[in-house]
Design a protein around this motif. Structure first.
Motif, PDB file in Angstrom:
ATOM      1  N   VAL A 274      13.715   8.469   0.526  1.00  0.00           N
ATOM      2  CA  VAL A 274      13.426   9.692   1.284  1.00  0.00           C
ATOM      3  C   VAL A 274      12.343   9.429   2.326  1.00  0.00           C
ATOM      4  O   VAL A 274      12.443   9.865   3.472  1.00  0.00           O
ATOM      5  N   GLU A 275      11.297   8.705   1.934  1.00  0.00           N
ATOM      6  CA  GLU A 275      10.190   8.409   2.850  1.00  0.00           C
ATOM      7  C   GLU A 275      10.512   7.267   3.802  1.00  0.00           C
ATOM      8  O   GLU A 275       9.727   6.978   4.698  1.00  0.00           O
ATOM      9  N   ASP A 276      11.654   6.589   3.588  1.00  0.00           N
ATOM     10  CA  ASP A 276      12.092   5.465   4.409  1.00  0.00           C
ATOM     11  C   ASP A 276      10.998   4.399   4.524  1.00  0.00           C
ATOM     12  O   ASP A 276      10.684   3.905   5.609  1.00  0.00           O
ATOM     13  N   VAL A 277      10.427   4.050   3.370  1.00  0.00           N
ATOM     14  CA  VAL A 277       9.328   3.081   3.313  1.00  0.00           C
ATOM     15  C   VAL A 277       9.814   1.665   3.611  1.00  0.00           C
ATOM     16  O   VAL A 277       9.147   0.912   4.306  1.00  0.00           O
ATOM     17  N   VAL A 278      10.993   1.315   3.088  1.00  0.00           N
ATOM     18  CA  VAL A 278      11.556  -0.019   3.308  1.00  0.00           C
ATOM     19  C   VAL A 278      12.723   0.133   4.270  1.00  0.00           C
ATOM     20  O   VAL A 278      13.704   0.802   3.955  1.00  0.00           O
ATOM     21  N   ARG A 279      12.615  -0.454   5.417  1.00  0.00           N
ATOM     22  CA  ARG A 279      13.619  -0.267   6.480  1.00  0.00           C
ATOM     23  C   ARG A 279      14.959  -0.940   6.156  1.00  0.00           C
ATOM     24  O   ARG A 279      16.009  -0.439   6.482  1.00  0.00           O
ATOM     25  N   ASP A 280      14.926  -2.108   5.548  1.00  0.00           N
ATOM     26  CA  ASP A 280      16.142  -2.869   5.254  1.00  0.00           C
ATOM     27  C   ASP A 280      16.521  -2.714   3.785  1.00  0.00           C
ATOM     28  O   ASP A 280      15.826  -2.048   3.011  1.00  0.00           O
ATOM     29  N   ALA A 281      17.605  -3.363   3.406  1.00  0.00           N
ATOM     30  CA  ALA A 281      18.037  -3.348   2.007  1.00  0.00           C
ATOM     31  C   ALA A 281      16.959  -3.983   1.132  1.00  0.00           C
ATOM     32  O   ALA A 281      16.273  -4.926   1.549  1.00  0.00           O
TER      33      ALA A 281
ATOM     34  N   LEU B   9      11.043   6.567  -8.253  1.00  0.00           N
ATOM     35  CA  LEU B   9      10.445   5.783  -7.175  1.00  0.00           C
ATOM     36  C   LEU B   9      11.500   5.373  -6.144  1.00  0.00           C
ATOM     37  O   LEU B   9      11.255   5.439  -4.938  1.00  0.00           O
ATOM     38  N   GLY B  10      12.673   4.961  -6.605  1.00  0.00           N
ATOM     39  CA  GLY B  10      13.747   4.588  -5.688  1.00  0.00           C
ATOM     40  C   GLY B  10      14.109   5.738  -4.765  1.00  0.00           C
ATOM     41  O   GLY B  10      14.270   5.556  -3.548  1.00  0.00           O
ATOM     42  N   LEU B  11      14.237   6.939  -5.336  1.00  0.00           N
ATOM     43  CA  LEU B  11      14.549   8.115  -4.519  1.00  0.00           C
ATOM     44  C   LEU B  11      13.437   8.402  -3.516  1.00  0.00           C
ATOM     45  O   LEU B  11      13.700   8.660  -2.336  1.00  0.00           O
ATOM     46  N   ALA B  12      12.191   8.352  -3.981  1.00  0.00           N
ATOM     47  CA  ALA B  12      11.052   8.637  -3.097  1.00  0.00           C
ATOM     48  C   ALA B  12      10.946   7.613  -1.974  1.00  0.00           C
ATOM     49  O   ALA B  12      10.687   7.972  -0.820  1.00  0.00           O
ATOM     50  N   LEU B  13      11.166   6.341  -2.288  1.00  0.00           N
ATOM     51  CA  LEU B  13      11.098   5.299  -1.256  1.00  0.00           C
ATOM     52  C   LEU B  13      12.195   5.508  -0.213  1.00  0.00           C
ATOM     53  O   LEU B  13      11.972   5.308   0.985  1.00  0.00           O
TER      54      LEU B  13
ATOM     55  N   VAL C  62      15.605  -4.552  -3.312  1.00  0.00           N
ATOM     56  CA  VAL C  62      15.849  -4.450  -4.747  1.00  0.00           C
ATOM     57  C   VAL C  62      14.556  -3.951  -5.366  1.00  0.00           C
ATOM     58  O   VAL C  62      13.483  -4.494  -5.105  1.00  0.00           O
ATOM     59  N   LEU C  63      14.663  -2.908  -6.190  1.00  0.00           N
ATOM     60  CA  LEU C  63      13.497  -2.358  -6.872  1.00  0.00           C
ATOM     61  C   LEU C  63      13.570  -2.751  -8.336  1.00  0.00           C
ATOM     62  O   LEU C  63      14.576  -2.511  -8.999  1.00  0.00           O
ATOM     63  N   GLU C  64      12.519  -3.385  -8.836  1.00  0.00           N
ATOM     64  CA  GLU C  64      12.411  -3.744 -10.249  1.00  0.00           C
ATOM     65  C   GLU C  64      11.163  -3.079 -10.806  1.00  0.00           C
ATOM     66  O   GLU C  64      10.083  -3.212 -10.227  1.00  0.00           O
ATOM     67  N   VAL C  65      11.303  -2.370 -11.922  1.00  0.00           N
ATOM     68  CA  VAL C  65      10.171  -1.731 -12.582  1.00  0.00           C
ATOM     69  C   VAL C  65      10.126  -2.252 -14.007  1.00  0.00           C
ATOM     70  O   VAL C  65      11.129  -2.174 -14.724  1.00  0.00           O
TER      71      VAL C  65
ATOM     72  N   ASP D 250       0.825  -1.210   0.000  1.00  0.00           N
ATOM     73  CA  ASP D 250       0.000   0.000   0.000  1.00  0.00           C
ATOM     74  C   ASP D 250       0.859   1.261   0.000  1.00  0.00           C
ATOM     75  O   ASP D 250       0.570   2.227  -0.702  1.00  0.00           O
ATOM     76  N   ALA D 251       1.936   1.265   0.794  1.00  0.00           N
ATOM     77  CA  ALA D 251       2.822   2.431   0.870  1.00  0.00           C
ATOM     78  C   ALA D 251       3.541   2.658  -0.462  1.00  0.00           C
ATOM     79  O   ALA D 251       3.655   3.800  -0.926  1.00  0.00           O
ATOM     80  N   VAL D 252       4.021   1.583  -1.077  1.00  0.00           N
ATOM     81  CA  VAL D 252       4.698   1.703  -2.380  1.00  0.00           C
ATOM     82  C   VAL D 252       3.707   2.187  -3.435  1.00  0.00           C
ATOM     83  O   VAL D 252       4.023   3.066  -4.239  1.00  0.00           O
ATOM     84  N   ALA D 253       2.493   1.648  -3.434  1.00  0.00           N
ATOM     85  CA  ALA D 253       1.474   2.064  -4.405  1.00  0.00           C
ATOM     86  C   ALA D 253       1.124   3.538  -4.249  1.00  0.00           C
ATOM     87  O   ALA D 253       0.939   4.250  -5.247  1.00  0.00           O
ATOM     88  N   ALA D 254       1.041   4.007  -3.009  1.00  0.00           N
ATOM     89  CA  ALA D 254       0.695   5.415  -2.765  1.00  0.00           C
ATOM     90  C   ALA D 254       1.750   6.353  -3.343  1.00  0.00           C
ATOM     91  O   ALA D 254       1.424   7.449  -3.809  1.00  0.00           O
TER      92      ALA D 254
END
Length: 156
Positions: free
Chosen positions: A92-99, A86-90, A101-104, A8-12
């Protein structure tokens, strides 16, 4: 409808970024393991004009360049731009606490469906379907091949 807080957080965050690029968020897969994988699928919006980056390089069937041919699928440039934003926004917002991998990417030929409404445009087509869990009427069976004849429960 999602019940996963990370999804939900990533989708937002991803939805308005994709909209700004003229593409639509198709769905999000989250694969937990040693390192979390966020797989973001995007697709073209019906009736959208060609993106600026893709139109000048488009070529007509006879090989002549044209600006009038709109891509029928998401371009690599659109995926790369969304991935960077999206990587930058995630981060900055610290959506994912740990390491992670982002695939688009686009959903591709083996398109996963995330909502019932996504299936409606495929009525009349033959699909190969793999369920997340076996169907109760056929214990142990998860893979099916069939024609989509109708979609029930999809918003009109």
């Amino acid at each position: 409808m999602s019940t996963h807080p990370l999804r939900d957080a990533v989708a937002a965050i991803a939805t308005p970024l994709a909209d700004a690029l003229g593409i639509a968020l198709w769905g999000i897969e989250i694969i937990d393991g040693g390192r979390t994988v966020l797989r973001v699928y995007v697709d073209v919006k019906p009736g959208m004009p060609a993106p600026e980056a893709a139109a000048p390089e488009a070529a007509a069937p006879d090989g002549e360049a044209t600006e009038d041919i709109a891509p029928e699928r998401v371009t690599i440039d659109q995926c790369a731009r969304l991935s960077r934003q999206l990587g930058l926004a995630l981060d900055v917002e610290d959506v994912v606490r740990d390491a992670y991998v982002l695939e688009v990417s686009s959903p591709g030929l083996e398109r996963p469906f995330f909502e019932i409404a996504q299936i409606a445009p495929y009525v009349g087509r033959t699909i190969e379907l793999t369920l997340a869990v076996p169907h109760p009427e056929w214990p142990g069976r998860r893979k099916f091949r069939a024609d989509i004849v109708r979609v029930e429960g999809a918003p009109s």
